[in-house]
Write a protein that holds these residues in place. Structure first.
Motif, PDB file in Angstrom:
ATOM      1  N   PRO A   9       6.474  33.826 169.946  1.00 25.05           N
ATOM      2  CA  PRO A   9       5.220  34.407 169.450  1.00 25.05           C
ATOM      3  C   PRO A   9       5.369  34.666 167.954  1.00 25.05           C
ATOM      4  O   PRO A   9       6.432  35.094 167.498  1.00 25.05           O
ATOM      5  CB  PRO A   9       5.088  35.720 170.237  1.00 25.05           C
ATOM      6  N   SER A  28       5.938  41.642 169.965  1.00 26.45           N
ATOM      7  CA  SER A  28       5.365  42.820 170.632  1.00 26.45           C
ATOM      8  C   SER A  28       6.511  43.786 170.922  1.00 26.45           C
ATOM      9  O   SER A  28       7.087  43.799 172.023  1.00 26.45           O
ATOM     10  CB  SER A  28       4.660  42.418 171.939  1.00 26.45           C
ATOM     11  N   THR A  62      -2.904  37.459 170.677  1.00 29.44           N
ATOM     12  CA  THR A  62      -2.693  36.249 171.465  1.00 29.44           C
ATOM     13  C   THR A  62      -1.223  35.837 171.372  1.00 29.44           C
ATOM     14  O   THR A  62      -0.702  35.614 170.271  1.00 29.44           O
ATOM     15  CB  THR A  62      -3.573  35.099 170.945  1.00 29.44           C
ATOM     16  N   SER A  63      -0.559  35.746 172.493  1.00 31.01           N
ATOM     17  CA  SER A  63       0.892  35.547 172.484  1.00 31.01           C
ATOM     18  C   SER A  63       1.319  34.260 171.788  1.00 31.01           C
ATOM     19  O   SER A  63       2.362  34.207 171.149  1.00 31.01           O
ATOM     20  CB  SER A  63       1.430  35.562 173.920  1.00 31.01           C
ATOM     21  N   SER A  64       0.508  33.226 171.889  1.00 29.37           N
ATOM     22  CA  SER A  64       0.877  31.944 171.286  1.00 29.37           C
ATOM     23  C   SER A  64       0.392  31.802 169.847  1.00 29.37           C
ATOM     24  O   SER A  64       0.551  30.743 169.247  1.00 29.37           O
ATOM     25  CB  SER A  64       0.300  30.796 172.129  1.00 29.37           C
TER      26      SER A  64
END
Length: 531
Positions: free
Chosen positions: A63, A67, A474-476
């Motif tokens: 990512p 996070s 958004t993780s990607s």
């Protein structure tokens, strides 16, 4: 048994020496014969190269922004350094810790989906140049300390200055000269100190409190920080307002009015910082006109082109630096968009002697070299805040030598084309607007404000703030940043990562559209309930 007479001839010095040797033998670990063992360096070096190569190859699996919560790494690592390595191959074990604990907590600036802030460009030539620099590990603070390092820096700053189409008066070949520093913050401070000393020589050192520095409200806060370090009163930094109808560029008329007002009040205009490519919107100040205003008051003119200076390598952008022949100093970050890896800021000055007068030290006898006698040499310790400095020229020289000026132009133009494509996608969606016309490879955009009865501009700012949060969650990816200029909150998409391709830009826009659709849908539901 030895004769008693022999025993009596052992003195305390022999016993003490033997004891020291015994302690040292017991204390020394088996592998400490050489901390720069060539074979060990070769083995570990291969591990590092493989590690970094795998990192580049697997970049999209991370990512862009982690996070994590504060303290995550401190809780994962031991509280104290090891007294002795616990593993047989401590270096390999440490690399595993980098992979397992450190990489997951990084913002990956080399990710092709990193569109925030401005780029921190990278290249294999520059990365390996850093390795060469670290391995050779010289300290070129004077010519005598490392002659080739000093002279390569002189050569490479002239190379780069010519590639950027800077006036010859800023180059060594024209009587000026360049140096390589860490960041634009350092460059601005060095130029400001030189300007301060020149002015105080004219008016007297007791009037330092009367010196005034000028910039726009879009100028990077590095100027205000530099002014504080240089002893300029906080109240004597004039941030002149800019306006959207002028693309947030600094107005020469407004600058002139500010300088006249200060002069009439008995203050002394000292320093102007104009910008080519401001941080928020990549605005370009009119250099020639601003320099004329500053010159009328005897003020120093500096151009900060940290980001957009790289674009000057392309002929189609040369006009943006019109008037650079009138500046006293000019700086740009080759590590931002010119493949040089952090850190590499180039600073050029028209009169190097003024830089030395402001930053130089008395030459100690130990620093003198007989070979330099009678020659006009450069001691770069007198061109910067620090004395100890890095051999940055080797990295930049490798970039220019391996890719060439045309290769750098191709690199910049590719990102400009991708940003132009992103801008067109934004304009094609009626829900969005481009807030200011695109400059270079930065697109500033937002969701259009709702009708006034539904909150208007205030609601638009909150809506776009939420949009950025959703996009960056958004993780990607992608990962973008924001700006708030003239009361308008906007998203910034800065294309510049070395690995970015057209597909990454298209994917980023698709994510923005999807998140916007969700937010607007929720807003419609909320408004319908209220109605």
């Amino acid at each position: 048994m030895a004769p008693p007479a022999q025993m009596c001839h052992v003195n305390n010095g022999d016993l003490n020496a033997a004891a020291v040797r015994m302690v040292m033998k017991e204390a020394a670990p088996p592998h400490s014969a050489s901390l720069l063992d060539a074979d060990e360096f070769r083995r570990q070096g291969h591990q590092v190269i493989d590690f970094v190569a795998d990192y580049y190859a697997d970049m999209c699996s991370y990512p862009v922004h982690p996070s994590v919560t504060p303290g995550f790494l401190r809780s994962a690592l031991p509280k104290d350094a090891p007294s002795r390595p616990a593993e047989h191959d401590a270096f390999a074990a440490a690399l595993r810790d980098v992979r397992d604990h450190i990489l997951p907590g990084l913002t990956h600036w080399q990710s092709p989906r990193h569109f925030a802030h401005f780029p921190a460009s990278s290249s294999t030539a520059a990365a390996l140049g850093e390795a060469l620099t670290a391995g050779i590990n010289v300290v070129p603070f004077t010519w005598a300390a490392s002659p080739a390092a000093t002279e390569l820096e002189m050569v490479v700053t002239d190379w780069l200055g010519k590639a950027l189409h800077l006036p010859e008066s800023l180059l060594f070949c024209g009587g000026g000269g360049g140096t390589l520093l860490g960041t634009s913050c350092e460059a601005i401070l060095c130029a400001l100190v030189a300007a301060r000393e020149r002015k105080l020589d004219e008016i007297g050192s007791k009037r330092i409190g009367d010196l005034v520095v000028y910039c726009s409200d879009q100028t990077h806060f590095a100027l205000r920080k530099a002014a504080r370090i240089a002893g300029i009163h906080r109240d004597n930094v004039r941030e002149i307002p800019t306006h959207r109808d002028r693309m947030f560029a600094l107005s020469p008329a407004d600058l002139g009015a500010a300088m006249r007002a200060d002069a009439d009040a008995g203050l002394v205009p000292l320093f102007l910082c104009a910008t080519i490519g401001t941080t928020q919107t990549a605005a370009v100040d009119p250099v020639r006109e601003l320099c004329a205003v500053a010159a009328a008051h005897g003020a120093w003119s500096h151009v900060d082109a940290a980001y957009a200076g790289s674009a000057l390598v392309c002929p189609e952008f040369h006009h943006l630096a019109d008037g650079a022949d009138a500046v006293d100093s000019f700086s740009m970050n080759a590590h931002k968009w010119l493949l040089a890896n952090t850190d590499c800021c180039a600073l050029w000055v028209r009169q190097p002697a003024l830089l030395v007068a402001g930053l130089g030290t008395e030459q100690e006898y130990i620093l003198k070299d007989a070979a330099a006698e009678g020659h006009d040499i450069v001691d770069y310790k007198d061109w910067s805040v620090t004395l100890t400095r890095r051999f940055r020229a080797l990295k930049l020289w490798l970039v220019l030598r391996c890719y060439g000026v045309e290769g750098l132009r191709d690199h910049v133009r590719a990102h400009v084309r991708m940003a132009a494509a992103f801008e067109e996608m934004v304009r094609a969606d009626e829900r969005f607007e481009v807030v200011v016309d695109r400059q270079f490879s930065l697109v500033c955009f937002r969701l259009r404000p709702p009708p006034e009865k539904l909150g208007g501009e205030k609601a638009a700012n909150e809506l776009n703030r939420s949009l950025l949060e959703e996009v960056n969650a958004t993780s990607s990816g992608p990962y973008m940043s924001s700006a708030k200029v003239g009361g308008t909150y906007m998203l910034r998409c800065a294309v510049g990562s070395t690995l970015t391709e057209e597909r990454h830009v298209t994917e980023a826009w698709r994510v923005v559209q999807d998140r916007a659709a969700e937010l607007l849908g929720k807003m419609e539901i909320t408004n319908s309930v209220v109605a």
